[in-house]
Design a protein around this motif. Structure first.
Motif, mmCIF file in Angstrom:
data_model
loop_
_atom_site.group_PDB
_atom_site.id
_atom_site.type_symbol
_atom_site.label_atom_id
_atom_site.label_comp_id
_atom_site.label_asym_id
_atom_site.label_seq_id
_atom_site.Cartn_x
_atom_site.Cartn_y
_atom_site.Cartn_z
ATOM 1 N N THR A 79 0.800 -1.223 0.000
ATOM 2 C CA THR A 79 0.000 0.000 0.000
ATOM 3 C C THR A 79 0.835 1.277 0.000
ATOM 4 O O THR A 79 0.352 2.316 -0.442
ATOM 5 N N ARG A 80 2.077 1.207 0.494
ATOM 6 C CA ARG A 80 2.905 2.412 0.572
ATOM 7 C C ARG A 80 3.805 2.595 -0.645
ATOM 8 O O ARG A 80 4.551 3.574 -0.718
ATOM 9 N N LEU A 81 3.746 1.649 -1.575
ATOM 10 C CA LEU A 81 4.508 1.773 -2.810
ATOM 11 C C LEU A 81 3.578 2.203 -3.938
ATOM 12 O O LEU A 81 2.400 1.858 -3.948
ATOM 13 N N THR A 82 4.113 2.939 -4.887
ATOM 14 C CA THR A 82 3.309 3.295 -6.057
ATOM 15 C C THR A 82 3.024 2.041 -6.882
ATOM 16 O O THR A 82 3.628 0.983 -6.680
ATOM 17 N N VAL A 83 2.121 2.188 -7.822
ATOM 18 C CA VAL A 83 1.788 1.073 -8.711
ATOM 19 C C VAL A 83 3.039 0.584 -9.448
ATOM 20 O O VAL A 83 3.313 -0.622 -9.508
ATOM 21 N N ALA A 84 3.816 1.501 -10.004
ATOM 22 C CA ALA A 84 5.030 1.107 -10.732
ATOM 23 C C ALA A 84 6.031 0.424 -9.818
ATOM 24 O O ALA A 84 6.681 -0.564 -10.211
ATOM 25 N N GLU A 85 6.170 0.919 -8.600
ATOM 26 C CA GLU A 85 7.101 0.292 -7.652
ATOM 27 C C GLU A 85 6.654 -1.122 -7.289
ATOM 28 O O GLU A 85 7.483 -2.030 -7.150
ATOM 29 N N ASN A 86 5.351 -1.329 -7.142
ATOM 30 C CA ASN A 86 4.831 -2.672 -6.891
ATOM 31 C C ASN A 86 5.193 -3.618 -8.032
ATOM 32 O O ASN A 86 5.623 -4.748 -7.804
ATOM 33 N N VAL A 87 5.007 -3.149 -9.248
ATOM 34 C CA VAL A 87 5.263 -3.990 -10.414
ATOM 35 C C VAL A 87 6.752 -4.296 -10.551
ATOM 36 O O VAL A 87 7.143 -5.383 -11.006
ATOM 37 N N ALA A 118 0.619 4.631 -13.132
ATOM 38 C CA ALA A 118 1.882 4.126 -12.598
ATOM 39 C C ALA A 118 2.333 4.816 -11.317
ATOM 40 O O ALA A 118 2.959 4.188 -10.458
ATOM 41 N N ASP A 119 2.018 6.096 -11.160
ATOM 42 C CA ASP A 119 2.595 6.870 -10.065
ATOM 43 C C ASP A 119 1.649 7.100 -8.892
ATOM 44 O O ASP A 119 1.945 7.899 -8.002
ATOM 45 N N ILE A 120 0.514 6.395 -8.879
ATOM 46 C CA ILE A 120 -0.410 6.536 -7.763
ATOM 47 C C ILE A 120 -0.303 5.323 -6.850
ATOM 48 O O ILE A 120 0.342 4.324 -7.177
ATOM 49 N N LEU A 121 -0.941 5.406 -5.688
ATOM 50 C CA LEU A 121 -0.928 4.297 -4.748
ATOM 51 C C LEU A 121 -2.060 3.321 -5.076
ATOM 52 O O LEU A 121 -3.116 3.729 -5.580
ATOM 53 N N PRO A 122 -1.873 2.050 -4.769
ATOM 54 C CA PRO A 122 -2.886 1.048 -5.115
ATOM 55 C C PRO A 122 -4.261 1.313 -4.527
ATOM 56 O O PRO A 122 -5.273 0.909 -5.108
ATOM 57 N N VAL A 123 -4.339 1.996 -3.392
ATOM 58 C CA VAL A 123 -5.618 2.243 -2.739
ATOM 59 C C VAL A 123 -6.553 3.065 -3.629
ATOM 60 O O VAL A 123 -7.780 3.032 -3.452
ATOM 61 N N LYS A 124 -5.987 3.779 -4.580
ATOM 62 C CA LYS A 124 -6.799 4.620 -5.456
ATOM 63 C C LYS A 124 -7.319 3.869 -6.688
ATOM 64 O O LYS A 124 -7.965 4.463 -7.541
ATOM 65 N N LEU A 125 -7.037 2.575 -6.755
ATOM 66 C CA LEU A 125 -7.459 1.765 -7.896
ATOM 67 C C LEU A 125 -8.707 0.963 -7.555
ATOM 68 O O LEU A 125 -8.944 0.602 -6.404
ATOM 69 N N GLY A 128 -10.665 -4.307 -10.151
ATOM 70 C CA GLY A 128 -10.206 -4.785 -11.446
ATOM 71 C C GLY A 128 -8.846 -4.208 -11.820
ATOM 72 O O GLY A 128 -7.996 -4.904 -12.390
ATOM 73 N N GLU A 129 -8.622 -2.943 -11.499
ATOM 74 C CA GLU A 129 -7.329 -2.318 -11.779
ATOM 75 C C GLU A 129 -6.232 -2.923 -10.918
ATOM 76 O O GLU A 129 -5.116 -3.163 -11.394
ATOM 77 N N GLN A 130 -6.531 -3.193 -9.654
ATOM 78 C CA GLN A 130 -5.546 -3.828 -8.780
ATOM 79 C C GLN A 130 -5.185 -5.223 -9.300
ATOM 80 O O GLN A 130 -4.020 -5.632 -9.248
ATOM 81 N N GLN A 131 -6.172 -5.942 -9.815
ATOM 82 C CA GLN A 131 -5.880 -7.260 -10.385
ATOM 83 C C GLN A 131 -4.957 -7.126 -11.590
ATOM 84 O O GLN A 131 -4.035 -7.923 -11.776
ATOM 85 N N ARG A 132 -5.176 -6.109 -12.404
ATOM 86 C CA ARG A 132 -4.324 -5.900 -13.571
ATOM 87 C C ARG A 132 -2.906 -5.502 -13.168
ATOM 88 O O ARG A 132 -1.926 -5.875 -13.831
#
Length: 210
Positions: A79-87, A118-125, A128-132
């Motif tokens: 949750t504290r990493l951006t989407v791109a950082e998670n990937v 890419a630059d937002i946090l997962p909580v804002k997804l 379906g977007e989190q699954q992607r």
């Protein structure tokens, strides 16, 4: 009763195979054996001609990191990493340069249609977007084997079907096979084969494609 008993299964590159069955039928145990997590008492698990259980622990860890992408039911995003950082996490574990890892993560997000997130946090997804995002993370290292554990369990029917249709159209290719454990019969139309398990055994293999 054995969790997995006398199962013989061959999956080819270019195939999307569903493994279905009631709780306790051995689906998760089978996937754990295939992915090098749980050692079978007997028999072999072979990937590209290599019995993976002949490997030592370090070699097994490298196989899981390089050759198998896993998409968890609950996404497992930080949750504290951006989407791109998670990937980028699998690449960081492979000691990629940080900037290169993030660049490849962005390219993976573009494949799943989330380049602009890419630059937002997962909580804002959305779910379906989190699954992607989880799928983008699983494929960022270009593994030949992709395993999805109940990928539609947390999604509504339409979103679940959209995700699986997307995976088949854009993620499956002749250099990759995909294994999906699911209870969701609404997505069965997307399977090339359906493997039914009961009491640790393959009960009734089915084909949905000619």
């Amino acid at each position: 009763m054995k969790a997995v008993d006398d199962v013989a299964l061959v999956v080819q590159y270019g195939e999307m195979v569903f493994i279905v069955g009631p709780s306790g039928s051995g689906k998760t145990t089978l996937l754990s054996m295939i992915s090098g997590i749980l050692r079978p008492d007997a028999g072999t698990v072979t990937i590209n001609g290599q019995d993976i259980w002949s490997l030592d622990s370090e070699q097994l860890a490298q196989l899981r990191l390089n050759d198998i992408g896993f998409v968890f039911q609950d996404y497992h995003l930080f949750t504290r990493l951006t989407v791109a950082e998670n990937v980028a996490i699998p690449l960081i574990l492979q000691h990629y340069d940080w900037n290169d890892a993030i660049a490849q993560a962005r390219a993976s997000l573009e494949i799943v249609g989330l380049k602009d997130r890419a630059d937002i946090l997962p909580v804002k997804l959305s779910g379906g977007e989190q699954q992607r995002v989880a799928i983008a993370r699983a494929i960022v290292g270009k593994p030949p084997i992709l395993i999805l554990d109940e990928p539609t369990a947390s999604l509504d029917g339409d979103t679940g079907k959209m995700i699986i249709a997307f995976v088949k159209a854009h993620i499956l290719n002749q250099q990759r096979c995909i294994l999906i454990v699911t209870h969701d019969t609404r997505i069965n139309e997307y399977a090339d084969r359906i493997i039914c398990m009961e009491d640790g055994r393959i009960a009734e293999p089915k084909r949905t494609s000619p």
